[in-house]
Design a protein around this motif. Structure first.
Motif, mmCIF file in Angstrom:
data_model
loop_
_atom_site.group_PDB
_atom_site.id
_atom_site.type_symbol
_atom_site.label_atom_id
_atom_site.label_comp_id
_atom_site.label_asym_id
_atom_site.label_seq_id
_atom_site.Cartn_x
_atom_site.Cartn_y
_atom_site.Cartn_z
ATOM 1 N N ALA A 73 0.832 -1.202 0.000
ATOM 2 C CA ALA A 73 0.000 0.000 0.000
ATOM 3 C C ALA A 73 0.872 1.259 0.000
ATOM 4 C CB ALA A 73 -0.927 -0.008 1.213
ATOM 5 N N GLN A 98 2.125 1.996 -3.231
ATOM 6 C CA GLN A 98 0.982 2.152 -4.129
ATOM 7 C C GLN A 98 0.909 1.068 -5.202
ATOM 8 O OE1 GLN A 98 1.103 6.240 -5.415
ATOM 9 N NE2 GLN A 98 0.653 6.984 -3.364
ATOM 10 N N ARG A 158 -4.377 -1.506 -3.421
ATOM 11 C CA ARG A 158 -5.252 -0.906 -2.406
ATOM 12 C C ARG A 158 -6.024 -2.051 -1.762
ATOM 13 N NH1 ARG A 158 -6.786 4.946 -3.492
ATOM 14 N NH2 ARG A 158 -7.903 4.447 -1.591
ATOM 15 N N GLY A 172 -8.228 -1.508 1.210
ATOM 16 C CA GLY A 172 -9.468 -1.071 1.836
ATOM 17 C C GLY A 172 -9.736 -1.734 3.165
ATOM 18 N N HIS A 224 -7.397 -4.566 4.875
ATOM 19 C CA HIS A 224 -6.235 -4.173 5.658
ATOM 20 C C HIS A 224 -6.637 -3.945 7.121
ATOM 21 C CE1 HIS A 224 -2.381 -2.491 6.612
ATOM 22 N NE2 HIS A 224 -2.888 -1.304 6.903
#
Length: 92
Positions: A22, A25, A28, A30, A33
């Motif tokens: 994350a 990058q 992702r 959301g 996690h």
């Protein structure tokens, strides 16, 4: 190493990997996690209570501070690495 500690350390390392992905990058995650974070916190507490590995107090302290350390700041990955040191102390 007991199976409780093995599961706790495995979840912590998985969460470090998710956090690194994350942070860079690459992905992702959301809500996943956050669910993994809860499992990491619960397993660290279970290891502390069941095994009395007091090095995990450092890990639990770092996990408790994570909500205050915003993502993409220096404090977020620093807490992750310092928390890993708690597992190292517990395994000594």
């Amino acid at each position: 190493m007991s199976w409780v500690m093995g599961i706790a350390l495995g979840l912590y390392l998985l969460n470090l990997g998710v956090g690194l992905a994350a942070q860079l990058q690459w992905a992702r995650f959301g809500v996943w996690h956050h669910l993994l974070y809860f499992a990491v916190f619960a397993s660290a507490i279970a290891s502390l209570l069941l095994l009395r590995e007091y090095g995990l107090l450092l890990t639990i302290a770092c996990l408790a501070l994570f909500p205050r350390a915003r993502p993409h700041t220096w404090a977020h990955p620093a807490l992750g690495i310092i928390g890993l040191l708690g597992y190292a102390l517990a395994l000594l």
